[in-house]
Design an enzyme around this catalytic site. Structure first.
Site, short mmCIF file in Angstrom:
data_model
loop_
_atom_site.label_atom_id
_atom_site.label_comp_id
_atom_site.label_asym_id
_atom_site.label_seq_id
_atom_site.Cartn_x
_atom_site.Cartn_y
_atom_site.Cartn_z
N LYS A 69 46.88 17.46 20.51
CA LYS A 69 45.69 18.01 21.17
C LYS A 69 45.86 17.82 22.67
O LYS A 69 46.14 16.70 23.14
CB LYS A 69 44.46 17.24 20.67
CG LYS A 69 43.19 18.05 20.61
CD LYS A 69 42.11 17.23 19.90
CE LYS A 69 40.79 17.94 19.87
NZ LYS A 69 39.73 17.09 19.35
N VAL A 70 45.73 18.92 23.39
CA VAL A 70 45.89 18.86 24.86
C VAL A 70 44.65 19.46 25.52
O VAL A 70 44.00 20.34 24.95
CB VAL A 70 47.16 19.64 25.34
CG1 VAL A 70 48.42 19.06 24.74
CG2 VAL A 70 47.05 21.13 25.04
#
Ligand code: G3P
Length: 218
Positions: free
Chosen positions: A83-84
């Site tokens: 997750k960015v």
């Protein structure tokens, strides 16, 4: 429609996974912090319970450090989704990881323009936060509708719309109406979906009437 559970609580994840309804898990640093447990060990445990995508978020803000963190996290299990954040560096990381075959969830999406960038960066999932927009008096579901419409205009956009910051069963139903690919909801909201007072009262009447027959199926 895929159901992800939005929690880092292992007991909740195990309980819901046993229903066969859980297609994946999303976590974030705030949810992880509540568990008071080593993050990498926690994620490894979650990945043993759920075989679908498990989102683990990087915490750095710059490209180089995010890449290093992602490299550690993606080695934990084959179903890890990195997750960015939806930032310039976050999307650079998204592009790099996606081209290596790693699943990426781009989080903290609040506009359709941001969702277009996530799709162009090759994100597996984009996470628009509907509840946090509603909190500001902005219609969060309208954003989902807009993203769906734009994504459907381009065959090259393969990114799945992952409706996040879900606060009620109504959000889940509306996500379904619009055709969002995935909804991630807290365990409490997923459980609320089962309930209706007419289900409870109907069941009570059936049980009473059945008891009058004096019969047993077994
Ligand atoms: O996982 C991200 C998102 O679902 C957070 O939800 O309720 O903190 O806005 P919320």
């Amino acid at each position: 429609m895929k159901f992800f559970v939005d929690t880092a609580d292992l007991n909740e994840i195990k309980d819901l996974a046993a229903t066969g309804m859980v297609d994946g898990v999303t976590t974030n640093p705030s949810l992880a912090a509540k568990q008071g447990m080593n993050f990498k060990e926690l994620i490894a445990e979650v990945c043993k319970v759920v075989s679908g995508p498990v989102s683990a978020e990087v915490t750095a803000l710059d490209y180089e450090t995010m890449m290093k963190e992602a490299d550690v996290l993606r080695k934990i299990a084959r179903n890890i989704t990195i997750k960015v954040p939806l930032t310039q560096d976050g999307l650079k990381v998204c592009r790099a990881l996606s081209s290596e075959g790693t699943m990426v969830n781009v989080t903290l999406c609040f506009t359709c323009g941001q969702a277009i960038l996530a799709a162009k960066a090759g994100a597996t999932f984009v996470s628009p936060f509907v509840g946090r927009l509603d909190d500001l008096g902005v219609n969060g579901m309208q954003l989902i509708e807009d993203i769906r419409m734009v994504y459907d205009n381009y065959d090259s956009f393969k990114t799945q719309i992952l409706v996040a910051s879900v606060r009620s069963p109504e959000h889940i139903i509306n996500a379904g109406r619009i055709g969002a690919d995935v909804v991630t909801a807290p365990p409490k909201v997923i459980r609320q979906l089962y309930h209706h007072p007419l289900t409870d009262s109907g069941l009570k009447t059936f049980a009473e009437d059945w008891a009058k027959t004096g019969q047993s199926i077994l």
